[in-house]
Design a protein around this motif. Structure first.
Motif, short mmCIF file in Angstrom:
data_model
loop_
_atom_site.label_atom_id
_atom_site.label_comp_id
_atom_site.label_asym_id
_atom_site.label_seq_id
_atom_site.Cartn_x
_atom_site.Cartn_y
_atom_site.Cartn_z
N ARG A 47 123.06 103.40 19.54
CA ARG A 47 121.88 103.80 18.79
C ARG A 47 122.26 104.89 17.80
O ARG A 47 123.05 105.78 18.12
N LEU A 48 121.71 104.81 16.58
CA LEU A 48 121.87 105.86 15.59
C LEU A 48 120.51 106.49 15.34
O LEU A 48 119.54 105.78 15.05
N VAL A 49 120.44 107.80 15.46
CA VAL A 49 119.21 108.52 15.17
C VAL A 49 119.45 109.40 13.95
O VAL A 49 120.41 110.19 13.92
N VAL A 50 118.61 109.25 12.96
CA VAL A 50 118.67 110.06 11.75
C VAL A 50 117.70 111.21 11.90
O VAL A 50 116.52 111.00 12.20
N VAL A 51 118.18 112.42 11.73
CA VAL A 51 117.37 113.62 11.90
C VAL A 51 117.30 114.36 10.56
O VAL A 51 118.33 114.61 9.94
N GLY A 52 116.10 114.71 10.13
CA GLY A 52 115.97 115.41 8.87
C GLY A 52 114.76 116.32 8.85
O GLY A 52 113.82 116.14 9.65
N PRO A 53 114.73 117.31 7.97
CA PRO A 53 113.59 118.23 7.88
C PRO A 53 112.37 117.56 7.27
O PRO A 53 112.48 116.74 6.35
N VAL A 54 111.20 117.93 7.80
CA VAL A 54 109.93 117.41 7.28
C VAL A 54 108.92 118.55 7.26
O VAL A 54 109.11 119.58 7.90
N GLU A 55 107.84 118.34 6.56
CA GLU A 55 106.73 119.27 6.60
C GLU A 55 105.90 119.01 7.85
O GLU A 55 105.99 117.94 8.47
N GLY A 56 105.09 119.98 8.24
CA GLY A 56 104.25 119.80 9.40
C GLY A 56 104.61 120.76 10.51
O GLY A 56 105.44 121.67 10.33
N SER A 57 104.00 120.55 11.68
CA SER A 57 104.19 121.47 12.78
C SER A 57 104.79 120.83 14.03
O SER A 57 105.08 121.54 14.99
N ALA A 58 104.95 119.51 14.02
CA ALA A 58 105.47 118.83 15.20
C ALA A 58 106.47 117.75 14.78
O ALA A 58 106.34 117.16 13.70
N PRO A 59 107.49 117.49 15.60
CA PRO A 59 108.44 116.42 15.30
C PRO A 59 107.71 115.08 15.19
O PRO A 59 106.69 114.84 15.85
N ARG A 60 108.27 114.20 14.38
CA ARG A 60 107.66 112.88 14.19
C ARG A 60 108.75 111.82 14.17
O ARG A 60 109.78 112.00 13.51
N GLY A 118 114.45 107.22 13.17
CA GLY A 118 114.43 108.53 12.54
C GLY A 118 113.62 109.54 13.33
O GLY A 118 112.69 109.18 14.05
N LEU A 119 113.99 110.80 13.17
CA LEU A 119 113.24 111.91 13.76
C LEU A 119 113.08 112.97 12.69
O LEU A 119 114.06 113.55 12.21
N GLY A 120 111.84 113.21 12.29
CA GLY A 120 111.54 114.29 11.36
C GLY A 120 111.29 115.58 12.12
O GLY A 120 110.48 115.61 13.06
N VAL A 121 111.99 116.64 11.73
CA VAL A 121 111.91 117.91 12.44
C VAL A 121 111.29 118.96 11.50
O VAL A 121 111.86 119.22 10.43
N PRO A 122 110.16 119.55 11.86
CA PRO A 122 109.58 120.60 11.00
C PRO A 122 110.56 121.74 10.79
O PRO A 122 111.24 122.16 11.73
N GLU A 123 110.62 122.24 9.59
CA GLU A 123 111.55 123.33 9.30
C GLU A 123 111.21 124.59 10.08
O GLU A 123 112.08 125.45 10.27
N SER A 124 109.97 124.68 10.55
CA SER A 124 109.55 125.86 11.31
C SER A 124 109.75 125.72 12.81
O SER A 124 109.43 126.64 13.57
N LEU A 125 110.28 124.59 13.28
CA LEU A 125 110.40 124.35 14.71
C LEU A 125 111.33 125.40 15.33
O LEU A 125 112.45 125.61 14.86
N PRO A 126 110.89 126.09 16.38
CA PRO A 126 111.72 127.13 17.00
C PRO A 126 113.05 126.58 17.50
O PRO A 126 113.16 125.40 17.87
N SER A 127 114.05 127.43 17.52
CA SER A 127 115.40 127.02 17.90
C SER A 127 115.43 126.35 19.27
O SER A 127 116.13 125.35 19.47
N GLU A 128 114.69 126.91 20.23
CA GLU A 128 114.71 126.34 21.58
C GLU A 128 114.17 124.92 21.60
O GLU A 128 114.72 124.05 22.29
N ARG A 129 113.12 124.68 20.85
CA ARG A 129 112.56 123.32 20.81
C ARG A 129 113.48 122.36 20.08
O ARG A 129 113.53 121.17 20.41
#
Length: 239
Positions: A47-60, A118-129
């Protein structure tokens, strides 16, 4: 378990149709991205998962087949996340710009080696999450690869999008060292507040990578490190 990762920048200008005159100053970055994706293919992931920054408050999450385009940048150019023969039809959701660039890179290199999501990660997501999200991704299959999209600081020169910040070069050098050495601890320790001030959109995706790579024992190679528009662009491969 994570078996390989590629780290690439995500400016839409990587796509020649978006860049007036094809932006030849980015040819080195394009070539390095192709080399990094070659490392992913060689790892033969399940499996290949693409991870990139997105707007918002939660991963998508974005399933394989999700469509995207560069119409927002004045170009009628569409892409689809994963283009394997017989793959899923295009989904309704629109890819965010970072994942649209990733879809273009995969299309350009003819990716057909494994299912893609794909997984969109909010730029504000805390490091632990971020680290928790990465660990979850790594545990989803026996052989997982990540394509991690994100830019370093946008404050390297007076003409940069974020103007000149004297801290930017040092921050980017720290990230470059960590990516080149596959230094998980150094990536987890990146200062999220400083990254935000320097407009480094890659911080959260890099920390997802760090969470996924814990215990994997991967080695790293830095393939590209430059800031042609005052924005730090880094390419690395882990295997």
């Amino acid at each position: 378990m994570l078996v390989a990762a590629a780290v690439c920048p995500c400016p839409p200008l990587l796509v020649p149709e978006v860049a007036a005159g094809a932006a030849p100053e980015l040819d080195g970055a394009r070539a390095a991205c192709a080399d990094a994706l070659g490392v992913l293919a060689a790892a033969r992931p399940d499996r290949l998962v693409v991870v990139g920054p997105v707007e918002g408050s939660a991963p998508r999450r974005y399933p394989e087949g999700t469509a995207g385009s560069f119409r927002g940048f004045g170009v009628d150019r569409g892409v689809r996340l994963g283009a394997r023969p017989g793959g899923p039809a295009a989904a309704r959701d629109e890819l965010p710009p970072s994942l649209a660039v990733a879809a273009w890179l995969l299309e350009r290199t003819g990716w057909a080696d494994a299912p893609v999501e794909g997984l969109g990660v909010p730029e504000s997501l805390p490091s632990e999450r971020c680290a928790e999200a990465g660990a979850d991704l790594a545990g989803r299959d026996e052989r997982v690869a990540l394509l991690v999209m994100g830019d370093a600081s946008a404050c390297r020169t007076l003409k940069a999008p974020g103007y000149l910040d004297e801290r930017a070069a040092g921050f980017d050098a720290q990230v470059a060292r960590a990516l080149g050495a596959a230094d998980v601890a150094a990536l987890k320790a990146l200062d999220a507040s400083l990254a935000h001030e320097l407009k480094a959109g890659g911080r959260a995706p890099w920390q997802v990578l760090a969470g996924a790579a814990g215990g994997a024992g991967l080695s790293g190679s830095l393939l590209y490190d430059d800031a042609p528009y005052g924005v730090g662009y880094l390419v690395a491969a882990w295997s």
